[in-house]
Scaffold this active site. Sequence first.
Site, short mmCIF file in Angstrom:
data_model
loop_
_atom_site.label_atom_id
_atom_site.label_comp_id
_atom_site.label_asym_id
_atom_site.label_seq_id
_atom_site.Cartn_x
_atom_site.Cartn_y
_atom_site.Cartn_z
N TYR A 59 10.82 -6.96 -3.61
CA TYR A 59 9.73 -7.61 -2.98
C TYR A 59 10.02 -9.02 -2.20
CZ TYR A 59 5.46 -10.42 -2.89
OH TYR A 59 4.47 -11.40 -2.54
N HIS A 89 1.12 -17.84 7.11
CA HIS A 89 0.69 -18.62 5.70
C HIS A 89 0.49 -20.08 6.08
CE1 HIS A 89 1.64 -14.89 3.76
NE2 HIS A 89 1.48 -15.36 2.59
N ARG A 288 -13.66 -54.82 -28.47
CA ARG A 288 -13.19 -54.52 -29.91
C ARG A 288 -12.26 -53.17 -29.74
NH1 ARG A 288 -16.78 -52.74 -34.56
NH2 ARG A 288 -18.33 -53.59 -33.06
N PHE A 334 5.61 -19.07 -10.46
CA PHE A 334 4.86 -20.01 -9.16
C PHE A 334 3.40 -20.23 -9.77
CE2 PHE A 334 4.52 -15.18 -8.07
CZ PHE A 334 3.21 -15.16 -8.51
#
Length: 513
Positions: A59, A89, A288, A334
């Site tokens: 891949y 991309h 406080r 990822f």
Amino acid sequence: MRKQAPSGAVLVDGRTLTLEAVERVAFGASCSLSPSARLRVSASRRAVEQAVRGGRLVYGVNTGFGHLANVSIPKEQLAELQVNLIRSHAAGTGSPLEEPVVRAILALRANCLARGHSGLKLETLLRMLSMLDAGIVPVVPEKGSVGASGDLAPLAHVALALIGEGDVFYRGKTMPARVAWKRARLQPVTLAAKEGIALINGTQVMTAIGTLALLRAERLAVAADIVGAMTLEALKGSHRAFDKRIQDARPQRGQRVSAANLRKILADSPIERAHADCGRVQDAYALRCMPQVHGAARDTFRFVREILTIEINASTDNPMVFAESGDLVSGGNFHGQPVAVALDHLAVATCSLAGISERRIERLLNPALSDLPPFLAKNAGLNSGLMMAHVTAAALVSENKVLAHPASVDTIPTSAGKEDHVSMGVHAARKALSIVENTATVLGIELLAAAQALDFHEKRPGRGALAAHRFFRRRVEAMERDRVLAPDIEAARTLVLDPSFRTAVEKAAGPLS
């Protein structure tokens, strides 16, 4: 963002990078690659080349991406495949991320690649570091990542600059990347098989923004103790709530640290001695309960630090290369969920620092809640004092509430259903950083008000609070009459993030945590 001077090169070895070192690179420090990382990177590259020669279907190496993973790519088109990946991309939008953020992204991606599980050429990694050293900073749009498969769109813009395309910042100007490379007398990278996907699969954008946000938030936690102590003194509050025995009875770590800081900052207070017998039993919660609220933020920051420290030294690529066995294995490192969840926690915790600070500002400015002049104005009526400064603080606190909605609970399927659960990690990071910046301003406004309130006291506050007051007054004058407040607010905001503010207090009160 605040600038700081770099001091020495940062070692990139994929194993030992610190959050503080990332910040140093963000603001100008150079990087050097360790010898062991060079060996690992070279070994992983050999494994990729062996897989390509053997014709194995892997891949992202010789297949398409995402839903197109079932498409086999011929050997002669593998380099083109990687370039096409980067170009397609690089689909971000919005304003560019600030240069320090992008420098941090580059450092983090280089450190991830240095672990030797990504399969890119050693030359490519070294060229990334040369780009950092030369000051070539990619223009990266802030929007477009859903946080899986990593921060694809923004990292593609980083990679685009690495191959000489897209735009970059260089020497104070925006220009085409190819022009900057030429002016820097360097050559952009020519990608080979696996290198494109190695450059863009990862969580480095969300992690870079988150790292810078966390470091600033940690500084604000200490500043909150200092400024809160000044407010307590100005309001003649009791020190008794910070008694060590109370904290030990509920030994939350952050609470104990904050209370110890407050005791040091408030020590030897003539103001406190003067009202010791005033009859007030206890103070409002904003005074406080400072250790409990500030401490809870500290505990959260410690959790976020652990997650980010692991992430900046992790391999978040896909597929992963295991050089020893020659295996290339697809997985899901990822996915940004660990970082996204942590940064949502950072956002929520930082909100509490701003929220309690705003309540202390109200008590300083409201004459019904203090013995001080209305809005801390001299000749109130003619002068409005800090009235609108409180309004600004209130606006920022309310904005924080909107931003604090967790991003990591959202998901939307992409890539034709292949990427069917995503983290929204960059959303979480950007929101967290915005909340941190807003909180710095709110604490700055409290510092402005607390210093003005202390000016009305004849007696001095505790030694740490006194040192803080004097340090602030050397930078911002007391208000004798109304003036434009924006510059004072900005000066105070800058100061609460400045390490020298803490140092000045520590010289008087001792080390703070």
